[in-house]
Design a protein around this motif. Structure first.
Motif, short mmCIF file in Angstrom:
data_model
loop_
_atom_site.label_atom_id
_atom_site.label_comp_id
_atom_site.label_asym_id
_atom_site.label_seq_id
_atom_site.Cartn_x
_atom_site.Cartn_y
_atom_site.Cartn_z
N ALA A 98 -18.12 -2.26 2.56
CA ALA A 98 -16.82 -2.81 2.18
C ALA A 98 -16.29 -2.12 0.92
N ALA A 99 -17.17 -1.87 -0.06
CA ALA A 99 -16.75 -1.19 -1.29
C ALA A 99 -16.33 0.25 -1.00
N TRP A 100 -17.07 0.93 -0.11
CA TRP A 100 -16.70 2.30 0.26
C TRP A 100 -15.33 2.33 0.94
N GLN A 101 -15.05 1.37 1.82
CA GLN A 101 -13.76 1.35 2.50
C GLN A 101 -12.62 1.06 1.52
N GLU A 102 -12.86 0.18 0.56
CA GLU A 102 -11.84 -0.11 -0.44
C GLU A 102 -11.54 1.14 -1.28
N GLN A 103 -12.60 1.87 -1.66
CA GLN A 103 -12.40 3.08 -2.43
C GLN A 103 -11.66 4.13 -1.62
N TYR A 104 -11.95 4.21 -0.34
CA TYR A 104 -11.27 5.16 0.55
C TYR A 104 -9.78 4.86 0.60
N ARG A 105 -9.40 3.61 0.73
CA ARG A 105 -7.98 3.26 0.82
C ARG A 105 -7.26 3.54 -0.49
N LYS A 106 -7.93 3.32 -1.62
CA LYS A 106 -7.31 3.62 -2.91
C LYS A 106 -7.06 5.12 -3.05
N ILE A 107 -8.03 5.94 -2.66
CA ILE A 107 -7.86 7.39 -2.70
C ILE A 107 -6.75 7.82 -1.74
N GLN A 108 -6.71 7.19 -0.57
CA GLN A 108 -5.68 7.51 0.41
C GLN A 108 -4.28 7.23 -0.14
N ASN A 109 -4.11 6.12 -0.81
CA ASN A 109 -2.80 5.78 -1.38
C ASN A 109 -2.40 6.77 -2.47
N ASN A 110 -3.37 7.18 -3.31
CA ASN A 110 -3.06 8.14 -4.37
C ASN A 110 -2.64 9.49 -3.79
N LEU A 111 -3.33 9.93 -2.74
CA LEU A 111 -3.00 11.22 -2.13
C LEU A 111 -1.65 11.16 -1.43
N GLN A 112 -1.34 10.04 -0.79
CA GLN A 112 -0.05 9.91 -0.12
C GLN A 112 1.10 9.92 -1.12
N ALA A 113 0.84 9.45 -2.33
CA ALA A 113 1.90 9.44 -3.35
C ALA A 113 2.17 10.82 -3.92
N VAL A 114 1.20 11.73 -3.77
CA VAL A 114 1.33 13.06 -4.36
C VAL A 114 1.68 14.11 -3.31
N LEU A 115 0.96 14.11 -2.19
CA LEU A 115 1.12 15.15 -1.19
C LEU A 115 2.25 14.81 -0.23
N PRO A 116 3.11 15.76 0.10
CA PRO A 116 4.18 15.50 1.07
C PRO A 116 3.62 15.36 2.48
N SER A 117 4.43 14.81 3.35
CA SER A 117 3.97 14.53 4.72
C SER A 117 3.70 15.80 5.51
N TRP A 118 4.41 16.91 5.16
CA TRP A 118 4.25 18.12 5.97
C TRP A 118 2.94 18.85 5.70
#
Length: 409
Positions: A98-118
């Motif tokens: 559960a902790a690993w999945q929570e950390q994964y989603r936090k990293i995913q949100n940070n990357l989505q805020a920086v990297l463009p969709s293309w």
């Protein structure tokens, strides 16, 4: 006897000699690396041992032992710092799926805020569908870490034995340093001028190495304190480990500085905030730029007057020969080689090539040397691309230079 060698033959012989020396250094890394490290350590500790002996009136043997014990204590402090920081870093890893999945989603949100969709990085709602997530989680699992413990223990034991060997060699070099220096001078003959050049080269080598290592250590500690405080204030998860990496990797010019700046940037990007990552990156670039262009030239002066091309090529060359040890030893070795080149006739051009100053014209002070080179150039212009080596008599004399001067003793 006259030995006619074409220019191509001479270049081929020189390249063969360089390749042979490189092969010898690579094959004998287990011998040469501890020896070079011991020489560097002895050059640093010798002034302190001399101070204890001359001013505190401590016997020479005990002076050498005391400064070596102090060096071992500093080394143990550094090892203890890493021994504390690395387990704390591992303890900070997520515990449980559960902790690993929570950390994964936090990293995913940070990357989505920086990297463009293309960019095309796949984002999975279910972390178990991500290969990277599964690989990282399995790699840092308890079972995987337990499998690596025997290899880590063996590597630590080998490094510990090498450290003990280096300490013993350093002690012997300190005890017999003056005697060894006198014998090295005697190898090059009785000529007073030659022995003076050897003494100057040894002194310049020791001074350049000592200045670089001492001031590099002080500057690295200052960088670790400043950057560690900033990393902690910024909320980086592993700020203490990144500060230690800066202190160690900054011994490797350019490459080490770049490598030390990547982990804190990724730490801020993945675990804190993308804006904070940009701020930390800009601050790090500003600090290392100020350190490289203001602090280091000011405190080291011309003792490490090496251009950037020489430094980078030296790092690549010595890393190929001796691995990570070669990266840390590249700068001191090149400083020593430059000091030797500047004291050997005909090698000054190579020393100037390694330096950072503007090009200097070759000064021919001796008339016979100028005449000899002019004759060679004239012969080459006439199509005779050979070089005639001087015939020397058994006593070391030369038809053009005369017999070498000897000391009265």
């Amino acid at each position: 006897m006259n030995l006619n060698l074409t220019t191509a033959t001479r270049i081929g012989l020189n390249l063969s000699a360089v390749l042979g020396i490189a092969a010898l250094l690579k094959l004998g890394a287990s011998l040469f690396v501890p020896l070079v490290l011991a020489v560097l350590l002895a050059s640093i500790l010798y002034p302190a041992a001399r101070f204890l002996h001359d001013f505190v009136r401590v016997p020479w043997f005990f002076s050498c032992v005391l400064v070596l014990i102090a060096a071992v204590a500093v080394f143990l402090v550094v090892v203890a710092a890493f021994a504390i920081a690395i387990p704390q870093t591992l303890e900070g890893l997520p515990m449980g799926d559960a902790a690993w999945q929570e950390q994964y989603r936090k990293i995913q949100n940070n990357l989505q805020a920086v990297l463009p969709s293309w960019v095309g990085i796949p984002y999975y709602e279910d972390p178990n569908q991500s290969y990277i997530y599964r690989h990282v989680r399995d790699y840092f699992s308890n079972s995987k870490m337990s499998e690596n413990l025997p290899a880590i223990a063996l590597s630590t034991g080998a490094r510990g034995w090498q450290a003990i060997l280096i300490m013993f060699i350093t002690l012997f070099l300190l005890l017999e340093g003056q005697m060894l220096a006198d014998k090295v001078r005697a190898i090059f003959g009785p000529s007073r001028e030659t022995q003076n050049r050897v003494s100057t080269a040894i002194a310049e080598m020791a001074s350049a190495i000592r200045t670089y290592l001492i001031w590099r250590t002080i500057v690295n500690l200052g960088l670790a304190v400043v950057l560690g405080a900033v990393y902690n204030a910024a909320g980086l998860k592993y700020w203490y480990l990144w500060a230690l990496l800066v202190a160690v990797l900054s011994y490797v010019p350019y490459l080490g500085t770049i490598a030390a700046g990547i982990p804190p940037f990724l730490d801020a990007l993945l675990f804190v905030d993308p804006v904070m990552a940009v701020g930390i990156g800009l601050f790090y670039v500003g600090v290392v730029t100020f350190e490289g262009y203001i602090i280091v030239p000011w405190v080291m002066g011309r003792s490490m007057d090496l251009n950037a091309t020489t430094v980078l090529l030296a790092c690549l060359f010595w890393e190929e020969l001796w691995g990570m040890s070669g990266l840390f030893l590249a700068m001191p070795i090149m400083a020593a080689l430059k000091a030797v080149c500047m004291q050997v006739d005909g090698w000054q051009g190579w020393g100037e090539l390694m330096g950072s100053g503007p090009a200097k014209p070759l000064a021919l002070l001796e008339t016979d040397t100028r005449t000899r080179l002019d004759s060679i150039a004239e012969a080459a212009a006439n199509g005779d691309a050979t070089v005639v080596m001087d015939h020397r008599d058994p006593k070391g004399g030369s038809p053009s230079l005369g017999e070498p001067k000897s000391d009265p003793f």
